[in-house]
Design a protein around this motif. Structure first.
Motif, short mmCIF file in Angstrom:
data_model
loop_
_atom_site.label_atom_id
_atom_site.label_comp_id
_atom_site.label_asym_id
_atom_site.label_seq_id
_atom_site.Cartn_x
_atom_site.Cartn_y
_atom_site.Cartn_z
N TYR A 179 0.97 -0.75 -0.12
CA TYR A 179 -0.18 -0.34 -0.17
C TYR A 179 0.59 1.34 0.01
O TYR A 179 0.95 2.06 -0.59
N GLU A 244 -10.20 -8.35 2.51
CA GLU A 244 -9.33 -8.66 0.85
C GLU A 244 -9.47 -7.96 -0.62
O GLU A 244 -8.60 -7.83 -1.03
N ALA A 246 -9.96 -5.13 -0.70
CA ALA A 246 -9.61 -3.36 -0.03
C ALA A 246 -7.79 -4.01 -0.24
O ALA A 246 -7.20 -3.23 -1.02
C1 HEM Z 1 -7.29 -13.88 1.40
C2 HEM Z 1 -6.35 -13.17 2.40
C3 HEM Z 1 -6.38 -12.03 2.75
C4 HEM Z 1 -5.87 -10.28 2.19
C5 HEM Z 1 -6.58 -10.25 0.92
C6 HEM Z 1 -5.92 -9.49 3.82
C7 HEM Z 1 -5.32 -8.10 2.77
C8 HEM Z 1 -5.41 -7.54 3.78
C9 HEM Z 1 -4.38 -6.50 4.16
C10 HEM Z 1 -5.21 -5.70 2.86
C11 HEM Z 1 -5.00 -5.69 5.30
C12 HEM Z 1 -4.12 -4.39 5.74
C13 HEM Z 1 -5.60 -3.69 6.26
C14 HEM Z 1 -4.55 -2.18 6.45
O1 HEM Z 1 -4.30 -2.15 7.23
O2 HEM Z 1 -5.16 -1.30 5.81
C15 HEM Z 1 -4.37 -6.88 6.12
C16 HEM Z 1 -3.99 -6.27 7.00
C17 HEM Z 1 -3.58 -7.31 8.03
N1 HEM Z 1 -4.34 -8.53 8.32
FE1 HEM Z 1 -5.10 -9.17 6.19
N2 HEM Z 1 -5.67 -10.21 4.54
C18 HEM Z 1 -6.43 -11.58 4.12
C19 HEM Z 1 -6.21 -13.00 5.19
C20 HEM Z 1 -5.75 -12.72 6.68
C21 HEM Z 1 -5.73 -13.26 7.09
C22 HEM Z 1 -6.27 -14.64 7.51
C23 HEM Z 1 -5.62 -13.32 8.85
C24 HEM Z 1 -5.86 -13.98 10.47
C25 HEM Z 1 -6.23 -14.48 10.90
C26 HEM Z 1 -5.29 -11.82 8.60
C27 HEM Z 1 -4.65 -10.96 9.94
C28 HEM Z 1 -4.32 -9.34 9.56
C29 HEM Z 1 -3.80 -8.27 10.11
C30 HEM Z 1 -3.40 -8.77 11.43
C31 HEM Z 1 -3.13 -7.41 10.08
C32 HEM Z 1 -2.86 -6.20 9.83
C33 HEM Z 1 -3.25 -5.20 10.71
C34 HEM Z 1 -4.07 -4.69 9.57
O3 HEM Z 1 -3.62 -3.71 8.56
O4 HEM Z 1 -5.59 -4.54 9.75
N3 HEM Z 1 -5.43 -11.53 7.04
N4 HEM Z 1 -4.44 -7.74 5.22
#
Ligand code: HEM
Ligand code: HEM
Length: 657
Positions: A179, A244, A246
């Motif tokens: 990002y 996801e 996003a």
């Molecule tokens: C296809 C699966 C996934 C995609 C495309 C995805 C995408 C993203 C994106 C775009 C962010 C950045 C959001 C932001 O901070 O603005 C993020 C952050 C994060 N994701 Fe995922 N994610 C996926 C699956 C997961 C899973 C399964 C977990 C945990 C069980 C997870 C945990 C986190 C955490 C802890 C962050 C950091 C905190 C946050 O910024 O939200 N993600 N993810």
């Protein structure tokens, strides 16, 4: 200590604002002194934000629970690795990471030696510092990572147990770095518009930055999908969850941009479009950051409502209005230098590829914000659900895949049909053989069959094209095949990096098609010693075990697995009950082969020892992760510094006539 962290952020804000203004004045007034001090201001921002990050990490590692963030995302039980990862577990920490990464990227931008685009650097740096200031304002006034509690709790709440997975170490910082990375090409685009240097310089200056950001976001998303698959325990890897989506939307638009800048460099076309794409990519990245923090949509990983929403909306509004206004103002100077000469040309496939990528991003955006639109219009939140996304995007992605193959074979400007037929013949023969094989193996669903055949055809096309190029070099240079392969790779990294990325995408597509159409699912309640069958597998429930560790109670079931009568090993699905968290965590057990995954979830159990299981057989899933690896390799090869100096700018163009 917390106060020092906060003061460092405050000073960083002052330095960022000063630096943004000084860069513009320094560049306009051509005062080297002012420009140098703007640069020092930028370096100071980087140093100060690094100090804040170091202080927060120190507070996490030393359990300074007086700081609310530390008490919320860590505890005495949290291991060192996850104490460090807690930096991005919460809203304030992950915003601090955004600001830190941006300041580090900005430092690289101003320290980078460059032959092209030097004049753009001050303006681009000013835009980057303005973005940095926005994030620092959020950190200082809305979401302060150093906010102190009125008392010091004996222990912290700790990390959500679902996050205690290697995914936590890599996924969040990598997606966020992706990002953040989009800020740099965006800043150079605005700098080009401001300075009227609208040739190819800005594109040459940012190609590797956009590749890096694109690669990071892509890898981060794939790691997220893997994490969802191994941890969430529902058997899938993509749920079209808002966060996801996003992560996917800016990636898709960035992929369009990566290709359309080739059109500008080669043919001087799509200049306005390139500006539009990079403005959209950056805005979507900010929109993604907003979506996670606004509280307007529910998702597996959104933060609770934080009051940040309006700030993001204003920032996105200013970005869109300012950038598109400036683009409109300069549009006369962005005229195309060439016209499309033939429908059967690389230009036309590129144009179509761009429309498809942007179309896919747009439909995903519409589906994601539909609950908000429906609430505004009809007063009820209506979610569109996975079938909408699959039905709309399935055909679009299939068309993209077909184009990837067609494009590799079509030259710029005008392609000869005879040449095309020669290039397609062998891949077509391969596809017919593949189709017959799949049909005989029982693949009868027409949509799946078409999808497999299109992917197979494109894979053969790329491999065949690559082979022909290796053979040509082998003939001309008398190198052996391996040397010819290596020589080609070194001579044109972007081209062969691109080929590898395309192969990676095809492998991912094959994995998605297999697991979406041919997954089988079964649930069963078994007493110890009883068995269930699913496809060729027989699973026998042997026993259940319960034990306690320092932080949790573990319930685990052992099953032996036979495939067509042969013992293949044991699977142990588990459930964890953490002391500090109500929600149990499911640990699935997966047996992976190149053909299929056997995926076992322990759903529940009774005191009499019976247990209920959900078992899935997911075909070809491993190819998604292998494809991801190939994509990374290809991306790195395309990104790697070019040792040979290629002609730059307009010299490389194939002009008309
Ligand atoms: C296809 C699966 C996934 C995609 C495309 C995805 C995408 C993203 C994106 C775009 C962010 C950045 C959001 C932001 O901070 O603005 C993020 C952050 C994060 N994701 Fe995922 N994610 C996926 C699956 C997961 C899973 C399964 C977990 C945990 C069980 C997870 C945990 C986190 C955490 C802890 C962050 C950091 C905190 C946050 O910024 O939200 N993600 N993810
Ligand atoms: C999801 C699908 C796709 C992804 C992720 C992807 C990604 C990439 C990447 C990363 C590069 C290297 C860019 C660089 O080095 O600057 C590349 C190159 C390229 N891509 Fe794609 N691409 C996709 C689909 C397509 C499609 C549909 C077309 C055709 C219309 C296409 C045509 C090309 C061409 C011609 C190259 C340059 C290779 C060369 O120099 O011959 N790609 N692609």
């Amino acid at each position: 200590m917390a106060n020092i962290g906060y003061i460092a952020l405050l000073l960083a804000l002052v330095a960022a604002i000063y630096s943004a203004i000084a860069f513009i004045f320094g560049a306009r007034g051509r005062h080297p002194g002012v420009r140098d001090s703007a640069r020092n201001g930028l370096l100071a921002v980087s140093g100060l934000v690094s100090i804040s990050v170091a202080i927060l990490v120190y507070a996490l590692v030393t359990h300074d629970f007086r700081i609310e963030y530390v008490a919320s995302y860590s505890s005495h039980d949290t291991s060192l690795l996850y104490l460090l990862s807690a930096l991005w577990a919460g809203n304030a920490g992950s915003l601090l990471l955004w600001a830190w990464l941006l300041s580090l990227f900005a430092t690289v931008v101003v320290l980078q030696k460059r032959d092209v685009g030097k004049e753009l650097v001050p303006y681009a740096s000013a835009i980057i510092m303005a973005t940095e200031a926005f994030f620092l304002i959020l950190l200082l006034f809305i979401s302060n990572p150093f906010h102190k509690l009125a008392f010091t709790p004996a222990d912290g709440i700790g990390l959500n147990p679902m996050l205690e997975n290697p995914g936590m170490v890599f996924h969040p910082p990598v997606v966020l770095a992706g990002y953040v990375g989009f800020t740099i090409p965006f800043a150079f685009a605005i700098a080009a518009l401001l300075t009227r240097r609208l040739g190819d310089d800005w594109i040459i200056a940012i190609r590797r930055w956009i590749l890096l950001a694109w690669l990071l976001l892509g890898v981060g998303n794939i790691i997220g999908a893997w994490w969802a698959y191994v941890e969430l325990g529902w058997g899938g890897y993509w749920a079209w969850d808002p966060v996801e989506n996003a992560g996917l939307m800016p990636w898709l638009v960035a992929t369009a941009f990566l290709h359309s800048i080739m059109m500008q460099r080669r043919r001087g076309m799509l200049k306005v479009w390139n500006m539009v794409l990079i403005i959209l990519t950056f805005s979507l990245a900010i929109f993604g950051t907003f979506l996670t923090r606004s509280g307007i949509l529910s998702s597996v990983h959104t933060f609770s409502e934080s009051g940040l929403g309006p700030f993001f909306l204003v920032f996105i509004g200013i970005t869109l209005l300012g950038s598109f206004g400036l683009l409109y103002y300069r549009s006369d100077e962005l005229e195309s230098e060439a016209e499309m000469e033939s429908l059967v040309s690389r230009e036309s496939t590129f144009l179509l590829n761009n429309l498809l990528f942007v179309g896919a991003a747009f439909t995903i955006l519409l589906g994601t914000i539909f609950p908000v639109i429906s609430e505004a219009v009809r007063g009820v939140k209506i979610s569109v659900g996975a079938p909408f996304f699959n039905q709309v995007n399935g055909p679009i992605f299939l068309a993209v895949i077909l184009l990837t193959g067609v494009c590799a074979l079509i030259g710029w400007r005008r392609a000869s049909i005879k040449n095309l037929l020669r290039s397609f013949l062998w891949p077509l023969v391969g596809t017919v053989i593949l189709g017959t094989g799949l049909f005989l193996m029982g693949v009868r669903e027409w949509y799946a069959l078409v999808a497999f055949l299109v992917s197979g055809f494109v894979l053969f096309t790329i491999l065949y094209q690559w082979l022909r190029e290796i053979r040509a070099r082998h003939r001309v240079k008398a190198d052996n095949y391996l040397k010819a392969f290596w020589g080609l790779l070194q001579a044109n990294q972007p081209r062969y990096g691109g080929y590898l990325v395309h192969i990676g995408i095809l492998l991912i597509a094959i994995g998605i098609i297999g697991s979406s159409f041919y997954d089988v699912e079964k649930e069963a309640v078994l007493a110890p010693g009883e068995s269930m069958t699913i496809k060729n597998y027989t699973l026998t429930y042997e026993n259940m075990d319960r034990y306690e560790t320092q932080s949790k109670l573990v319930v685990s079931a052992t099953l032996s697995v036979h495939n067509e009568g042969k013992l293949k090993g044991k699977l142990v699905p588990e459930k964890y009950f953490h002391r500090n968290h109500e929600q149990p965590v499911t640990e699935v057990a997966i047996r992976t082969t190149p053909i299929e995954d056997l995926y076992v979830i322990l759903v529940g159990w009774d005191e009499d020892g019976t247990a209920s299981f959900k078992v899935l057989v997911n075909p070809l899933v491993i190819w998604i992760w292998i494809g991801g690896g190939v994509l990374v390799l290809g991306g790195l090869i395309a990104f790697w510094p070019d040792r040979q100096k290629r002609p730059v700018s307009g010299q490389a163009r194939t002009r008309r006539g």
